[in-house]
Design a protein around this motif. Structure first.
Motif, PDB file in Angstrom:
ATOM      1  N   ILE A 132       0.868  -1.187   0.000  1.00 49.34           N
ATOM      2  CA  ILE A 132       0.000   0.000   0.000  1.00 49.34           C
ATOM      3  C   ILE A 132       0.907   1.241   0.000  1.00 49.34           C
ATOM      4  CG2 ILE A 132      -0.197   0.247   2.518  1.00 49.34           C
ATOM      5  CD1 ILE A 132      -3.294   0.457   0.273  1.00 49.34           C
ATOM      6  N   GLY A 133       0.340   2.395  -0.405  1.00 52.67           N
ATOM      7  CA  GLY A 133       1.131   3.618  -0.491  1.00 52.67           C
ATOM      8  C   GLY A 133       1.522   3.847  -1.944  1.00 52.67           C
ATOM      9  N   GLU A 134       0.493   4.049  -2.798  1.00 48.80           N
ATOM     10  CA  GLU A 134       0.751   4.235  -4.225  1.00 48.80           C
ATOM     11  C   GLU A 134       0.654   5.723  -4.553  1.00 48.80           C
ATOM     12  OE1 GLU A 134       2.470   1.955  -5.912  1.00 48.80           O
ATOM     13  OE2 GLU A 134       0.843   0.507  -5.792  1.00 48.80           O
ATOM     14  N   HIS A 135       1.626   6.228  -5.315  1.00 55.42           N
ATOM     15  CA  HIS A 135       1.690   7.651  -5.685  1.00 55.42           C
ATOM     16  C   HIS A 135       1.820   8.560  -4.466  1.00 55.42           C
ATOM     17  CE1 HIS A 135       1.085   7.275 -10.041  1.00 55.42           C
ATOM     18  NE2 HIS A 135       0.328   6.230  -9.737  1.00 55.42           N
ATOM     19  N   THR A 136       2.307   8.018  -3.383  1.00 54.82           N
ATOM     20  CA  THR A 136       2.585   8.849  -2.204  1.00 54.82           C
ATOM     21  C   THR A 136       4.064   9.227  -2.147  1.00 54.82           C
ATOM     22  OG1 THR A 136       2.798   6.770  -1.011  1.00 54.82           O
ATOM     23  CG2 THR A 136       0.740   7.972  -0.708  1.00 54.82           C
ATOM     24  N   ASP A 137       4.923   8.472  -2.865  1.00 50.29           N
ATOM     25  CA  ASP A 137       6.381   8.696  -2.681  1.00 50.29           C
ATOM     26  C   ASP A 137       6.810  10.098  -3.098  1.00 50.29           C
ATOM     27  OD1 ASP A 137       6.067   8.043  -5.413  1.00 50.29           O
ATOM     28  OD2 ASP A 137       7.761   6.631  -5.460  1.00 50.29           O
ATOM     29  N   TYR A 138       6.336  10.571  -4.267  1.00 53.38           N
ATOM     30  CA  TYR A 138       6.751  11.913  -4.701  1.00 53.38           C
ATOM     31  C   TYR A 138       5.951  13.023  -4.013  1.00 53.38           C
ATOM     32  CZ  TYR A 138       2.911  10.946  -7.941  1.00 53.38           C
ATOM     33  OH  TYR A 138       1.702  10.590  -8.477  1.00 53.38           O
ATOM     34  N   ASN A 139       5.097  12.633  -3.092  1.00 52.04           N
ATOM     35  CA  ASN A 139       4.428  13.609  -2.229  1.00 52.04           C
ATOM     36  C   ASN A 139       5.062  13.606  -0.839  1.00 52.04           C
ATOM     37  OD1 ASN A 139       2.221  14.808  -3.854  1.00 52.04           O
ATOM     38  ND2 ASN A 139       1.701  12.645  -4.148  1.00 52.04           N
ATOM     39  N   ASP A 140       6.303  13.105  -0.778  1.00 51.88           N
ATOM     40  CA  ASP A 140       7.069  13.033   0.481  1.00 51.88           C
ATOM     41  C   ASP A 140       6.382  12.164   1.528  1.00 51.88           C
ATOM     42  OD1 ASP A 140       9.043  14.594  -0.500  1.00 51.88           O
ATOM     43  OD2 ASP A 140       8.800  16.250   0.908  1.00 51.88           O
ATOM     44  N   GLY A 141       5.507  11.251   1.080  1.00 47.72           N
ATOM     45  CA  GLY A 141       4.707  10.458   2.014  1.00 47.72           C
ATOM     46  C   GLY A 141       5.328   9.116   2.349  1.00 47.72           C
ATOM     47  N   PHE A 142       4.444   8.128   2.589  1.00 45.14           N
ATOM     48  CA  PHE A 142       4.877   6.828   3.095  1.00 45.14           C
ATOM     49  C   PHE A 142       4.494   5.713   2.109  1.00 45.14           C
ATOM     50  CE2 PHE A 142       4.325   9.747   6.519  1.00 45.14           C
ATOM     51  CZ  PHE A 142       5.445   9.521   7.300  1.00 45.14           C
ATOM     52  N   VAL A 143       5.338   4.683   2.077  1.00 47.00           N
ATOM     53  CA  VAL A 143       5.065   3.523   1.228  1.00 47.00           C
ATOM     54  C   VAL A 143       5.383   2.253   2.009  1.00 47.00           C
ATOM     55  CG1 VAL A 143       5.457   4.681  -0.998  1.00 47.00           C
ATOM     56  CG2 VAL A 143       7.408   3.691   0.224  1.00 47.00           C
ATOM     57  N   LEU A 144       4.811   1.141   1.560  1.00 44.37           N
ATOM     58  CA  LEU A 144       5.044  -0.137   2.252  1.00 44.37           C
ATOM     59  C   LEU A 144       5.328  -1.246   1.232  1.00 44.37           C
ATOM     60  CD1 LEU A 144       5.001  -1.431   5.117  1.00 44.37           C
ATOM     61  CD2 LEU A 144       2.621  -2.030   4.680  1.00 44.37           C
ATOM     62  N   PRO A 145       6.493  -1.174   0.587  1.00 41.89           N
ATOM     63  CA  PRO A 145       6.819  -2.184  -0.420  1.00 41.89           C
ATOM     64  C   PRO A 145       7.533  -3.401   0.168  1.00 41.89           C
ATOM     65  CG  PRO A 145       8.525  -0.520  -0.400  1.00 41.89           C
ATOM     66  CD  PRO A 145       7.537  -0.139   0.674  1.00 41.89           C
ATOM     67  N   ALA A 146       7.648  -4.431  -0.639  1.00 40.21           N
ATOM     68  CA  ALA A 146       8.509  -5.569  -0.318  1.00 40.21           C
ATOM     69  C   ALA A 146       9.233  -5.955  -1.599  1.00 40.21           C
ATOM     70  CB  ALA A 146       7.667  -6.742   0.179  1.00 40.21           C
ATOM     71  N   ALA A 147      10.503  -6.283  -1.481  1.00 37.97           N
ATOM     72  CA  ALA A 147      11.226  -6.833  -2.639  1.00 37.97           C
ATOM     73  C   ALA A 147      10.685  -8.233  -2.888  1.00 37.97           C
ATOM     74  CB  ALA A 147      12.718  -6.883  -2.344  1.00 37.97           C
ATOM     75  N   VAL A 148      10.751  -8.698  -4.136  1.00 34.78           N
ATOM     76  CA  VAL A 148      10.215 -10.026  -4.459  1.00 34.78           C
ATOM     77  C   VAL A 148      11.301 -10.953  -5.003  1.00 34.78           C
ATOM     78  CG1 VAL A 148       7.827  -9.334  -4.842  1.00 34.78           C
ATOM     79  CG2 VAL A 148       9.470  -9.193  -6.731  1.00 34.78           C
ATOM     80  N   ASP A 149      10.952 -12.217  -5.090  1.00 36.27           N
ATOM     81  CA  ASP A 149      11.907 -13.225  -5.559  1.00 36.27           C
ATOM     82  C   ASP A 149      11.954 -13.280  -7.084  1.00 36.27           C
ATOM     83  OD1 ASP A 149       9.282 -14.050  -5.445  1.00 36.27           O
ATOM     84  OD2 ASP A 149       9.723 -16.109  -4.876  1.00 36.27           O
ATOM     85  N   ARG A 150      12.128 -12.126  -7.684  1.00 37.47           N
ATOM     86  CA  ARG A 150      12.354 -11.979  -9.134  1.00 37.47           C
ATOM     87  C   ARG A 150      13.463 -10.943  -9.242  1.00 37.47           C
ATOM     88  NH1 ARG A 150       9.272 -15.130  -8.480  1.00 37.47           N
ATOM     89  NH2 ARG A 150       7.182 -15.543  -9.219  1.00 37.47           N
ATOM     90  N   VAL A 151      14.467 -11.180 -10.057  1.00 37.85           N
ATOM     91  CA  VAL A 151      15.610 -10.260 -10.081  1.00 37.85           C
ATOM     92  C   VAL A 151      16.046  -9.900 -11.495  1.00 37.85           C
ATOM     93  CG1 VAL A 151      16.555 -11.175  -7.907  1.00 37.85           C
ATOM     94  CG2 VAL A 151      17.369 -12.111 -10.096  1.00 37.85           C
ATOM     95  N   ALA A 152      16.790  -8.802 -11.592  1.00 35.60           N
ATOM     96  CA  ALA A 152      17.627  -8.541 -12.763  1.00 35.60           C
ATOM     97  C   ALA A 152      19.039  -8.929 -12.352  1.00 35.60           C
ATOM     98  CB  ALA A 152      17.579  -7.068 -13.146  1.00 35.60           C
ATOM     99  N   ALA A 153      19.806  -9.486 -13.291  1.00 31.06           N
ATOM    100  CA  ALA A 153      21.134  -9.995 -12.912  1.00 31.06           C
ATOM    101  C   ALA A 153      22.182  -9.700 -13.980  1.00 31.06           C
ATOM    102  CB  ALA A 153      21.049 -11.499 -12.685  1.00 31.06           C
ATOM    103  N   PHE A 154      23.398  -9.478 -13.516  1.00 30.89           N
ATOM    104  CA  PHE A 154      24.573  -9.324 -14.375  1.00 30.89           C
ATOM    105  C   PHE A 154      25.523 -10.471 -14.076  1.00 30.89           C
ATOM    106  CE2 PHE A 154      24.842  -4.824 -15.975  1.00 30.89           C
ATOM    107  CZ  PHE A 154      23.634  -4.387 -15.462  1.00 30.89           C
ATOM    108  N   ALA A 155      26.149 -11.018 -15.102  1.00 34.41           N
ATOM    109  CA  ALA A 155      27.255 -11.946 -14.860  1.00 34.41           C
ATOM    110  C   ALA A 155      28.388 -11.517 -15.761  1.00 34.41           C
ATOM    111  CB  ALA A 155      26.844 -13.374 -15.175  1.00 34.41           C
ATOM    112  N   GLY A 156      29.580 -11.356 -15.210  1.00 36.27           N
ATOM    113  CA  GLY A 156      30.661 -10.903 -16.065  1.00 36.27           C
ATOM    114  C   GLY A 156      31.977 -10.755 -15.357  1.00 36.27           C
TER     115      GLY A 156
END
Ligand code: GLA
Length: 421
Positions: free
Chosen positions: A43-67
């Motif tokens: 919850i907390g959508e479009h509140t971030d650029y209003n200096d407000g609050f958000v409640l995210p969680a990172a998920v088990d899907r990633v972007a990855a580099f190998a090199g």
């Protein structure tokens, strides 16, 4: 090479690397991988650029580099997803802005954007060759671009042989400083005046936790979000709208206008409190009720949504802290109504998915996720109801929209990582 500890896209990129880049004489460091997750937002959508609050969680899907780190200043990339190369040099950065490099494919501009912004902050970097992969669905609202940006920063750290570190204490950059660098890169690469939500969520993820983030102070704390009987289903409308970023920037501007108007309305009655108002975050629900009738209708709707959404963040936090996940459901439905009717960033397909979810027993709550105008919904679902919701979506979504939806189940997971292969 034992790659069991790596997320799957990192494993895949590690296997691919020697087939794409095979001139051993170019390298000054060992083969390794770096990755960073996508996110959901409870919850907390479009509140971030209003200096407000958000409640995210990172998920088990990633972007990855190998090199591997190179001897010189060249960066060569192979995108597994697009099956395409891109190449640029560290020389001349950060002056060559990501947005100006129209010769580079879109995905590479995000990577160049992060590298330019790191250089702008005075961070010394090395050239490298890497295969880039990932399993965050692109453009779906799970922050594929933030995961690419944050994994770029993590990769730069890996390819610096320990000279550029990311961590809480004694490191070159803290996770939230990395998030801020990546947010600037997003602005440069895409023109979206996005807030800090996506990049922060990717940087500070923890397994089984959501993060309550204050988007003004950048302080955050972890909230338990390990719910064995409940699944997080992310359902993709498969709608992507090109114009979404101009509508997003327009919302942001409307919030800025509403803030100024409300401040001017409050000032004659309460000059002290008016002086403190720099964002919608600073307007209390009581002040809003008192002055909202003087706002033009559009701005009244936009501001009303944001102010109520900040309240919803704390309602969800209270419920989760009491272990009452059932109480979160109704707050999600209300959040969606606000996004649909007041903030007006939903679309027919998102509304259809939320309606379908509403009709299935055992769905606690659902709402659109992320910026809107397409992408996916987040659904909190009793495990026993997963099948029923999947069947309802498979039956009714194509009937009502002429499209197919994609259903995914994800978990609150950890933040970025890096390791030698
Ligand atoms: C996009 C932006 C974020 C945030 C969300 C809406 O994901 O990148 O900064 O504003 O939309 O909450």
């Amino acid at each position: 090479m034992d790659t069991k500890a790596f997320p799957q896209p990192a494993r895949m990129a590690l296997e691919k690397f020697p087939h794409v880049f095979n001139d051993q004489t170019l390298y000054a460091g060992p083969l390794g991988a770096a990755w960073a997750p996508g996110r959901i937002n409870i919850i907390g959508e479009h509140t971030d650029y209003n200096d407000g609050f958000v409640l995210p969680a990172a998920v088990d899907r990633v972007a990855a580099f190998a090199g591997r780190m190179r001897h010189d200043q060249t960066i060569r990339l192979w995108s597994h997803h697009f099956e395409a190369y891109a190449q640029f040099s560290l020389e001349g950065l950060p002056e060559t802005f990501a947005a100006q490099r129209t010769d580079l494919p879109g995905w590479a501009r995000y990577i160049l954007g992060v590298i330019s912004e790191l250089r702008r902050d005075g961070i010394e970097l090395h050239g490298f060759d890497a295969v880039v992969g990932g399993d965050v669905p692109l453009g779906s609202g799970m922050s594929s671009s933030a995961s690419l940006e944050v994994s770029t920063a993590e990769a730069c750290s890996f390819f610096s042989n320990g000279k550029f570190t990311i961590g809480i204490e004694g490191a070159t950059l803290t996770p939230m400083q990395v998030a801020a660098v990546c947010q600037r890169a997003e602005h440069a690469a895409s023109g979206l005046r996005s807030g800090i939500l996506d990049q922060a969520a990717s940087c500070i993820g923890r397994p089984g936790k959501a993060a309550l983030l204050d988007c003004r102070s950048y302080e955050y704390r972890y909230i338990p979000f390990d719910t064995p009987g409940i699944s997080i289903m992310v359902i993709d409308t498969n709608v992507r709208r090109e114009l979404a970023s101009s509508a997003y920037n327009e919302r942001r501007q409307q919030c800025e206008e509403a803030t100024l108007l409300l401040r001017d309305l409050i000032a004659p009655h309460d000059p002290e409190s008016a002086q403190q108002i720099t964002a919608l975050r600073d307007i209390s629900p009581a002040q809003f009720t008192q002055y909202k009738e003087y706002l033009p209708e559009i701005l009244r709707k936009r501001a009303g949504y944001v102010i109520a959404e900040d309240e919803r963040v704390f309602q969800v936090v209270a419920a989760l802290e009491q272990g009452d996940i059932e109480a979160v459901g109704p707050i999600l439905w209300r959040g969606h109504e606000g996004l649909r009717d007041e903030y007006q960033v939903s679309c027919m397909e998102l509304d259809t998915l939320v309606d379908i979810a509403h009709s299935v027993n055992g769905v606690l709550g659902a709402r659109m996720l992320g910026g809107g105008f397409g992408g996916c919904t987040i659904n909190l679902v009793h495990n026993e109801a997963i099948e029923a919701l999947s069947q309802a979506v498979e039956k009714y979504y194509p009937e009502r929209t002429g499209r197919q939806a994609t259903i995914d189940i994800c978990r609150a997971a950890g933040g970025p990582g890096q390791s030698v292969a």
